[in-house]
Design a protein around this motif. Structure first.
Motif, PDB file in Angstrom:
ATOM      1  N   SER A  53      33.860  36.549  37.865  1.00 18.86           N
ATOM      2  CA  SER A  53      34.761  35.388  37.717  1.00 18.86           C
ATOM      3  C   SER A  53      36.222  35.747  37.499  1.00 18.86           C
ATOM      4  CB  SER A  53      34.329  34.467  36.562  1.00 18.86           C
ATOM      5  OG  SER A  53      33.021  34.034  36.754  1.00 18.86           O
ATOM      6  N   PHE A  54      36.600  36.999  37.651  1.00 17.80           N
ATOM      7  CA  PHE A  54      38.019  37.356  37.572  1.00 17.80           C
ATOM      8  C   PHE A  54      38.536  37.288  39.006  1.00 17.80           C
ATOM      9  CE2 PHE A  54      41.890  39.604  37.013  1.00 17.80           C
ATOM     10  CZ  PHE A  54      42.166  39.697  35.653  1.00 17.80           C
ATOM     11  N   LEU A  55      39.345  36.268  39.280  1.00 20.48           N
ATOM     12  CA  LEU A  55      39.768  36.001  40.655  1.00 20.48           C
ATOM     13  C   LEU A  55      40.361  37.254  41.306  1.00 20.48           C
ATOM     14  CD1 LEU A  55      39.838  33.522  42.543  1.00 20.48           C
ATOM     15  CD2 LEU A  55      42.229  33.216  41.869  1.00 20.48           C
ATOM     16  N   THR A  56      39.936  37.560  42.482  1.00 19.67           N
ATOM     17  CA  THR A  56      40.256  38.748  43.312  1.00 19.67           C
ATOM     18  C   THR A  56      39.487  39.999  42.885  1.00 19.67           C
ATOM     19  OG1 THR A  56      42.145  39.786  42.153  1.00 19.67           O
ATOM     20  CG2 THR A  56      42.665  37.942  43.640  1.00 19.67           C
ATOM     21  N   ARG A  57      38.780  39.958  41.731  1.00 18.98           N
ATOM     22  CA  ARG A  57      38.061  41.151  41.254  1.00 18.98           C
ATOM     23  C   ARG A  57      36.614  40.818  40.888  1.00 18.98           C
ATOM     24  NH1 ARG A  57      41.806  42.927  43.237  1.00 18.98           N
ATOM     25  NH2 ARG A  57      43.397  44.368  42.482  1.00 18.98           N
ATOM     26  N   ASP A  58      36.051  39.773  41.475  1.00 20.68           N
ATOM     27  CA  ASP A  58      34.689  39.354  41.129  1.00 20.68           C
ATOM     28  C   ASP A  58      33.696  40.480  41.430  1.00 20.68           C
ATOM     29  OD1 ASP A  58      32.754  37.480  40.292  1.00 20.68           O
ATOM     30  OD2 ASP A  58      32.287  37.005  42.380  1.00 20.68           O
ATOM     31  N   GLY A  59      32.927  40.889  40.428  1.00 22.84           N
ATOM     32  CA  GLY A  59      31.916  41.935  40.624  1.00 22.84           C
ATOM     33  C   GLY A  59      32.406  43.334  40.304  1.00 22.84           C
ATOM     34  N   ILE A  60      33.643  43.458  39.864  1.00 23.65           N
ATOM     35  CA  ILE A  60      34.213  44.788  39.595  1.00 23.65           C
ATOM     36  C   ILE A  60      33.553  45.424  38.362  1.00 23.65           C
ATOM     37  CG2 ILE A  60      36.066  43.960  38.072  1.00 23.65           C
ATOM     38  CD1 ILE A  60      37.961  45.925  39.531  1.00 23.65           C
ATOM     39  N   HIS A  61      33.460  46.751  38.345  1.00 24.35           N
ATOM     40  CA  HIS A  61      32.955  47.449  37.154  1.00 24.35           C
ATOM     41  C   HIS A  61      34.011  47.321  36.050  1.00 24.35           C
ATOM     42  CE1 HIS A  61      31.518  50.587  34.489  1.00 24.35           C
ATOM     43  NE2 HIS A  61      30.370  50.536  35.146  1.00 24.35           N
ATOM     44  N   PRO A  62      33.595  47.045  34.797  1.00 20.54           N
ATOM     45  CA  PRO A  62      34.590  46.861  33.734  1.00 20.54           C
ATOM     46  C   PRO A  62      35.589  48.018  33.623  1.00 20.54           C
ATOM     47  CG  PRO A  62      32.415  46.307  32.895  1.00 20.54           C
ATOM     48  CD  PRO A  62      32.217  46.818  34.299  1.00 20.54           C
ATOM     49  N   SER A  63      35.115  49.250  33.783  1.00 16.77           N
ATOM     50  CA  SER A  63      36.048  50.377  33.609  1.00 16.77           C
ATOM     51  C   SER A  63      37.029  50.465  34.779  1.00 16.77           C
ATOM     52  CB  SER A  63      35.297  51.692  33.427  1.00 16.77           C
ATOM     53  OG  SER A  63      34.528  51.946  34.561  1.00 16.77           O
ATOM     54  N   GLU A  64      36.610  49.977  35.960  1.00 16.45           N
ATOM     55  CA  GLU A  64      37.533  50.005  37.106  1.00 16.45           C
ATOM     56  C   GLU A  64      38.661  48.995  36.896  1.00 16.45           C
ATOM     57  OE1 GLU A  64      35.761  49.278  40.961  1.00 16.45           O
ATOM     58  OE2 GLU A  64      37.720  49.507  41.934  1.00 16.45           O
TER      59      GLU A  64
END
Ligand SMILES: Cc1cc2nc3c(=O)[nH]c(=O)nc-3n(C[C@H](O)[C@H](O)[C@H](O)COP(=O)(O)OP(=O)(O)OC[C@H]3O[C@@H](n4cnc5c(N)ncnc54)[C@H](O)[C@@H]3O)c2cc1C
Length: 301
Positions: free
Chosen positions: A45-56
């Protein structure tokens, strides 16, 4: 003397540091890399980063702030903050001393888990705490809500029913649901089991079944746990900042706490839903407030 120290390099702290850097303010971000969502593999749900690994997401944030020459980042814990006459002195875990005009507490929260054997093996992989963060990935599965919390058990069960119609609410030996709430669950096909849980069982983070102390077992693929929340660092209380009833650091809505020069943003304020994009937005707002206050102070006669 630094303009500002930011404690916490999550989305709140990094966003604030970006604003500070773009205003040419001298700032250091301290982070001991222990965010609440460290256990997860994907952030949603972080727009443009949906599905990203938290550390990335964190690494991308670091790259953004380090483009600005007045900002640096120290991967170490701040242990103490002392209030001096017109500034603050911070002491880190390595014993380094820093003097700063302003301090932003973007230190986040930590989860307090119900006592259930095996929970740590599945939390962040197939058991989560927020349906908006991870409900989509668990949609239509056989799910459980584990809750010993009177306020949260009913709310979580209802919310999760948006993503799956196969839900069992387990209260782990506690009476946390009213008869009316149980009837409402029954009407909506949600089963309630109040027996104490013996152990959660599964492999490689994937929940498979729940065993109760009677020996009875139920098959479940994932679900939600209601957790308590505590400040990840005790600075607000130790400095004497006014706290909200929910345990968040109280601010004026623009990030100023009750102690002049101490600001707070992100999860630590518990004033917005616990979401990365909210924390980032708050950090941006508070970063701008710190810059504005520094400018105003420099104009004082
Ligand atoms: C299991 C789980 C899954 C989640 N999934 C999602 C999701 O998919 N999408 C979403 O939007 N949100 C998700 N969240 C919520 C999200 O993680 C938080 O809302 C967000 O991390 C808050 O950002 P923050 O910057 O306020 O705090 P944090 O990200 O927690 O960062 C605080 C930082 O401060 C550091 N720190 C604390 N004290 C000190 C100190 N004394 N010295 C130095 N450093 C310190 C910590 O180590 C940490 O790195 C999830 C939360 C959990 C628990």
């Amino acid at each position: 003397m630094l303009d500002s120290i930011v404690i916490g390099g999550g989305p709140a702290g990094l966003s604030a540091a970006l604003v500070l850097g773009r205003a040419g303010k001298r700032a250091v971000v301290f982070d001991d890399d222990n965010p609440r969502n460290k256990v997860t593999h994907e952030s949603h749900s972080f727009l443009t980063r949906d599905g990203i690994h938290p550390s990335e997401l964190k690494e991308l944030g670091k790259l953004d702030i380090l483009k600005y020459p007045t900002v640096s980042m120290e991967m170490q814990r701040v242990n103490e903050i002392h209030r001096e006459k017109n500034h603050f002195q911070l002491i880190t875990e390595k014993g380094d001393l820093y003097q700063t005009k302003k301090v932003l507490l973007a230190t986040g929260l930590k989860d307090v888990f119900p006592k259930v054997k095996g929970l740590d093996k599945f939390y962040g992989s197939s058991l989560f705490s927020c349906p908006f963060c991870d409900g989509w990935e668990m949609r239509n599965q056989a799910l459980v809500v584990i809750s010993d919390n009177k306020n949260a058990a009913f709310q979580m069960g209802k919310k999760l029913s948006n993503w799956s119609k196969d839900i069992i609410v387990c209260t782990n030996g506690n009476q946390v649901l009213t008869e009316e709430q149980k009837r409402s669950f029954a009407k909506n096909g949600i089963q309630v089991l109040e027996e104490e849980i013996d152990e959660l069982i599964g492999n490689n983070g994937q929940l498979q079944k729940i065993r109760f102390i009677s020996g009875e077992e139920i098959l479940r693929e994932g679900g939600l746990v209601t957790v308590g929340l505590e400040q990840a660092s005790p600075f607000a209380e130790s400095l004497g900042c006014v706290m909200s009833d929910n345990g968040g650091i109280k601010t004026d809505g623009l990030g100023r706490t009750s102690i002049p020069g101490i600001y707070a943003s992100g999860d630590a304020t518990i004033s917005t839903p616990s979401q990365l994009i909210m924390a980032a937005g708050e950090g941006n707002k508070v970063g701008a407030m710190i810059v504005s206050d520094l400018i105003d102070e420099s104009f004082k006669l």
